[in-house]
Design an enzyme around this catalytic site. Structure first.
Site, mmCIF file in Angstrom:
data_model
loop_
_atom_site.group_PDB
_atom_site.id
_atom_site.type_symbol
_atom_site.label_atom_id
_atom_site.label_comp_id
_atom_site.label_asym_id
_atom_site.label_seq_id
_atom_site.Cartn_x
_atom_site.Cartn_y
_atom_site.Cartn_z
ATOM 1 C CG ASP A 173 -46.661 -5.109 -129.209
ATOM 2 O OD1 ASP A 173 -46.091 -4.417 -128.355
ATOM 3 O OD2 ASP A 173 -47.377 -4.637 -130.105
ATOM 4 C CG HIS A 213 -46.316 -1.139 -127.237
ATOM 5 N ND1 HIS A 213 -46.467 -1.885 -128.388
ATOM 6 C CD2 HIS A 213 -46.259 0.149 -127.627
ATOM 7 C CE1 HIS A 213 -46.487 -1.067 -129.437
ATOM 8 N NE2 HIS A 213 -46.365 0.175 -129.010
ATOM 9 C CB SER A 391 -47.780 1.414 -131.782
ATOM 10 O OG SER A 391 -46.397 1.242 -131.783
#
Length: 512
Positions: A173, A213, A391
């Site tokens: 990520d 994220h 995601s």
């Protein structure tokens, strides 16, 4: 990428736009292979070797590191080293003095120096980035994660005591800001279930001080707070890798991604989730086309294929490009062997942004989908936030596959993936933006529980392309005595003897 650009920096960037170009240096056959085959622990962990033994995977030259002698000789040349991959047996470098290319070609172990420029006339594009022992358990109260867990009936597998224990998930990520300090993750660290971390962009083990994220992605799998929030694989081990450079979009990130997958393989990871995807770069000369979504043209996709060949369940988000010019799935979600995940709404239709398949070979992509619109995740401050996109549908399926694998550790990965596809709410139909739809893991568990060992052997044939255009082809090592096309009424429409393909172009839709 940075959202603010100083005018003077933009001007300087344009002046020096093509000062350095990316090249992939392909090397000849590796040396000293017997040394590594005789001592495999020099290149892989025991956990990695155990995984290969379980799935009957042989060691090969891709497992062997590139020698330091070769790397050092290349680094002495006037170029910028960006990284290397043992799987691809290649190095990514930047070159501004073309004499370096001649020097590289003089090295006896260099087979090719390949420019990665794909469109010489393209203008530079400046963009903003978008954030994108078995024990039957007591009742689990999922709390804020209830909707996306129960949508795919993963709670049924959890209730039987399978929540990913003994499985190892690698998360590739853009950063895991705050994950090492916020309360919802404290139990993971206390239980020592974070096994490895590395930041391939900064070349450090600091993965916790940039971008959240990865933190939000990790929360959908790893958090285990009964009554408040329970992820898809709350008892699994995790390794965290940063490969996304949020300041720019370049080919270096592809190499970082491959390096992360290699490291995950070497330490024995069972599942990888990658909520990253690529469609274009800051410098448009390196952009690939939709026709390149064939699973092999882009080197990040080639790396993804190799990861699956090592016995890793690789789960990749399809992308959120439907409303953009690209529209299609991103790299590296294009290989057939990758489990590609779309984004579905509670109403069972695809979200407005989820990317479209199939891949360039006609293989159905995404494979399946999960809920990924306004779901609750946990951010860097330890508080809930609404998140949307593939995601977040991808890690739900990655965690689900890890929990499934903990229940059925001896079932081949291709068999697991196929049974999950067949549990999709649309199967045998599909849609180009959500594949076979959302899977039913309760049904998957029941099917696997009733199959004999013989029946769960790896799938030994493939029918392609899917969807079929004019010719149906079968890949198998077995002899095919006949192929028959039969309609839904059981009528024989066409047949062919002793062949592995049959032409259907002469069949009208009324016959079928």
């Amino acid at each position: 990428m940075k959202k603010i650009y100083l005018a003077i920096l933009i001007l300087l960037g344009i002046v020096n736009l093509y000062a350095q170009d990316y090249y992939l240096i392909q090397l000849n056959k590796k040396e000293n292979t017997e040394e590594y085959y005789s001592n495999p622990l020099k290149m892989l962990s025991q956990e990695s070797l155990d995984r290969r033994i379980k799935y009957g995977i042989q060691l090969d030259e891709k497992d062997i590191p590139i020698s330091n002698e070769r790397l050092n000789q290349i680094k002495k040349i006037n170029l910028v080293y960006n990284g290397h991959s043992k799987w691809l047996n290649s190095l990514l470098v930047s070159i501004d003095d073309i004499s370096a290319i001649d020097e590289l070609k003089k090295l006896s172990f260099v087979s090719e120096v390949k420019s990665l420029v794909r469109n010489e006339s393209a203008d530079k594009i400046l963009q903003e980035s978008s954030q994108d022992k078995r024990v039957v358990n007591k009742d689990i109260v999922y709390g804020e994660s209830d909707n996306f867990i129960k949508k795919i009936k993963l709670d049924v597998i959890h209730s039987k005591g399978f929540k990913g224990k003994s499985m190892h998930i690698g998360v590739i990520d853009g950063g895991f800001l705050g994950a090492d300090t916020i309360t919802p993750f404290k139990h993971i660290f206390k239980e020592k279930r974070i096994k490895d971390v590395y930041n391939f962009v900064a070349k450090t083990k600091n993965v916790y001080q940039q971008h959240e994220h990865g933190t939000t992605v990790l929360s959908t799998m790893a958090v285990n707070l009964n009554g408040e929030y329970v992820g898809a694989a709350p008892e699994a081990n995790y390794s965290l890798y940063v490969t996304e450079d949020t300041s720019e979009e370049t080919l270096k990130e592809w190499m970082y991604w491959v390096q992360a997958a290699e490291r995950a393989d070497s330490i024995g990871v069972d599942v990888i989730n990658s909520s990253l995807g690529y469609d274009d770069f800051d410098d448009a000369r390196y952009n690939y086309s939709i026709d390149d979504l064939d699973g092999t043209t882009a080197f990040i996709s080639e790396g993804a294929k190799i990861a699956t060949s090592r016995g890793i369940m690789l789960v990749v988000s399809a992308g959120n490009y439907a409303l953009q010019k690209w529209k299609k799935i991103g790299f590296p979600s294009d290989p057939e062997e990758v489990f590609t995940i779309g984004n579905i709404l509670n109403t069972n239709v695809g979200s407005g942004t989820t990317s479209y398949g199939p891949n360039a070979n006609g293989s159905i992509k995404p494979d399946v989908s999960a809920l990924g619109v306004s779901i609750k995740t946990i951010g860097s401050q330890g508080t809930y936030k609404l998140s949307s996109g593939t995601s977040f549908s991808s890690p739900t399926i990655a965690g689900a596959m890890a929990s499934l694998m903990s229940a059925f550790p001896k079932v081949p990965l291709e068999t697991l993936k196929q049974i999950v596809r067949e549990s999709g709410h649309l199967f045998p139909s599909h849609k180009n933006n959500i594949g076979y739809g959302y899977p039913d893991f309760s049904k998957v568990y029941d099917v696997l529980s009733t199959l004999s060992t013989k029946e769960i052997n790896p799938i030994t044939f493939k029918i392609y392309p899917n969807p079929v255009t004019s010719t149906v082809k079968i890949y198998t090592k077995n002899i095919i005595t006949s192929i028959e096309i039969i309609n839904l009424n059981g009528q024989l429409i066409k047949g062919k003897q002793n062949s592995k393909e049959i032409d259907k172009s002469s069949i009208s839709r009324w016959q079928i």
